[in-house]
Design a protein around this motif. Sequence first.
Motif, PDB file in Angstrom:
ATOM      1  N   PRO A 151      12.123 -25.394   8.988  1.00  0.00           N
ATOM      2  CA  PRO A 151      12.521 -24.608  10.170  1.00  0.00           C
ATOM      3  C   PRO A 151      11.821 -23.265  10.202  1.00  0.00           C
ATOM      4  CG  PRO A 151      14.215 -24.465   8.482  1.00  0.00           C
ATOM      5  CD  PRO A 151      13.209 -25.459   7.994  1.00  0.00           C
ATOM      6  N   HIS A 152      11.577 -22.771  11.402  1.00  0.00           N
ATOM      7  CA  HIS A 152      10.915 -21.478  11.545  1.00  0.00           C
ATOM      8  C   HIS A 152      11.911 -20.328  11.437  1.00  0.00           C
ATOM      9  CE1 HIS A 152       7.579 -18.901  12.582  1.00  0.00           C
ATOM     10  NE2 HIS A 152       8.322 -18.276  13.465  1.00  0.00           N
ATOM     11  N   THR A 153      13.169 -20.599  11.749  1.00  0.00           N
ATOM     12  CA  THR A 153      14.216 -19.575  11.696  1.00  0.00           C
ATOM     13  C   THR A 153      15.275 -20.003  10.694  1.00  0.00           C
ATOM     14  OG1 THR A 153      13.853 -18.932  13.991  1.00  0.00           O
ATOM     15  CG2 THR A 153      15.971 -18.355  13.026  1.00  0.00           C
ATOM     16  N   LYS A 176      12.196 -14.026  -0.030  1.00  0.00           N
ATOM     17  CA  LYS A 176      11.010 -13.226   0.253  1.00  0.00           C
ATOM     18  C   LYS A 176       9.805 -14.112   0.548  1.00  0.00           C
ATOM     19  CE  LYS A 176      12.297  -9.125  -2.448  1.00  0.00           C
ATOM     20  NZ  LYS A 176      11.963  -8.301  -3.634  1.00  0.00           N
ATOM     21  N   SER A 177       9.699 -15.226  -0.171  1.00  0.00           N
ATOM     22  CA  SER A 177       8.589 -16.151   0.046  1.00  0.00           C
ATOM     23  C   SER A 177       8.642 -16.757   1.443  1.00  0.00           C
ATOM     24  CB  SER A 177       8.620 -17.274  -1.010  1.00  0.00           C
ATOM     25  OG  SER A 177       8.389 -16.764  -2.301  1.00  0.00           O
ATOM     26  N   LEU A 178       9.830 -17.064   1.916  1.00  0.00           N
ATOM     27  CA  LEU A 178       9.983 -17.630   3.259  1.00  0.00           C
ATOM     28  C   LEU A 178       9.536 -16.642   4.323  1.00  0.00           C
ATOM     29  CD1 LEU A 178      13.464 -19.322   2.742  1.00  0.00           C
ATOM     30  CD2 LEU A 178      11.284 -20.506   3.052  1.00  0.00           C
ATOM     31  N   ALA A 179       9.918 -15.381   4.160  1.00  0.00           N
ATOM     32  CA  ALA A 179       9.487 -14.361   5.121  1.00  0.00           C
ATOM     33  C   ALA A 179       7.975 -14.174   5.066  1.00  0.00           C
ATOM     34  CB  ALA A 179      10.199 -13.043   4.850  1.00  0.00           C
ATOM     35  N   ALA A 180       7.418 -14.254   3.865  1.00  0.00           N
ATOM     36  CA  ALA A 180       5.972 -14.094   3.709  1.00  0.00           C
ATOM     37  C   ALA A 180       5.205 -15.216   4.400  1.00  0.00           C
ATOM     38  CB  ALA A 180       5.609 -14.045   2.232  1.00  0.00           C
ATOM     39  N   GLU A 181       5.847 -16.359   4.581  1.00  0.00           N
ATOM     40  CA  GLU A 181       5.234 -17.480   5.296  1.00  0.00           C
ATOM     41  C   GLU A 181       5.273 -17.270   6.811  1.00  0.00           C
ATOM     42  OE1 GLU A 181       7.171 -21.084   4.172  1.00  0.00           O
ATOM     43  OE2 GLU A 181       6.660 -20.888   2.048  1.00  0.00           O
ATOM     44  N   GLY A 182       5.904 -16.188   7.240  1.00  0.00           N
ATOM     45  CA  GLY A 182       5.990 -15.903   8.668  1.00  0.00           C
ATOM     46  C   GLY A 182       7.279 -16.350   9.318  1.00  0.00           C
ATOM     47  N   LYS A 183       8.241 -16.786   8.521  1.00  0.00           N
ATOM     48  CA  LYS A 183       9.510 -17.259   9.067  1.00  0.00           C
ATOM     49  C   LYS A 183      10.439 -16.091   9.390  1.00  0.00           C
ATOM     50  CE  LYS A 183       9.183 -21.635   6.587  1.00  0.00           C
ATOM     51  NZ  LYS A 183       8.772 -22.395   7.784  1.00  0.00           N
TER      52      LYS A 183
END
Length: 244
Positions: A151-153, A176-183
């Motif tokens: 999911p993107h969000t 943090k890794s998920l946010a770094a992926e642009g999510k």
Amino acid sequence: MIEAHQLRKSFGQTVAVDSVSFTAPDGSITGLLGPNGAGKTTTLRMIHGLMKPDQGTVRIDGIDTFAQPIEARKRIGVLSDSHGLYQRLTARENIAYYAELHGMNAKQQKARIEYITQLLDLNEIIDRRVTGFSQGEKMKTAIARILVHDPHTIILDEPTNGLDIMTTRAMRSAIKSLAAEGKCVVFSSHIMQEVTALCDHVIIIAKGVVKGEGSPDALLTRTGKANLEDAFIDIIGSEQGMAA
């Protein structure tokens, strides 16, 4: 991106959320900070479509959550306060079951589960039955399950509640890794250290109302305090004083 506008929800005569508005951008971690009973969970439930607001709108990547609920839910992964894991299934089977519900084929499932296993360090438990899992193992499996369809969000309701120090650190790293992926990552918490360690943007909620928002540094500058806990108390106290 999440766009919440003028959300309001009452239960009888009690107003749980009153005119809450905010934007949570992609590639960022947005935290809802507030004491227990502040309206954080109710706000998140309206955002992901579990609960319909009395008024207001929510858009997920431009899609109205209530006008197009299926399309909106395809784009989000939600960790609620109830894990709902199937105890007799292994962690892998729990994750794969959700992948099936999202229409993923066997090849997609295998690749995605392998990725999530490494992201959340599930190697030791991935093929164990959930029965007997620790709180941390259950939480990681629950998060793996909501991430399986990429999911993107991502919406997390107190994701480190009840976890030990090492598991909490691992969970923070994964977020943090998920946010770094642009999510787009949104989570609720009443733990100041959690918000300070993770958030790019903080929304302070008390008694169902947004009392203040901004980056942690901006909130410190606004209040002249040295830490977020003192800033939080100052914002809640000053707002309540003004209301009185």
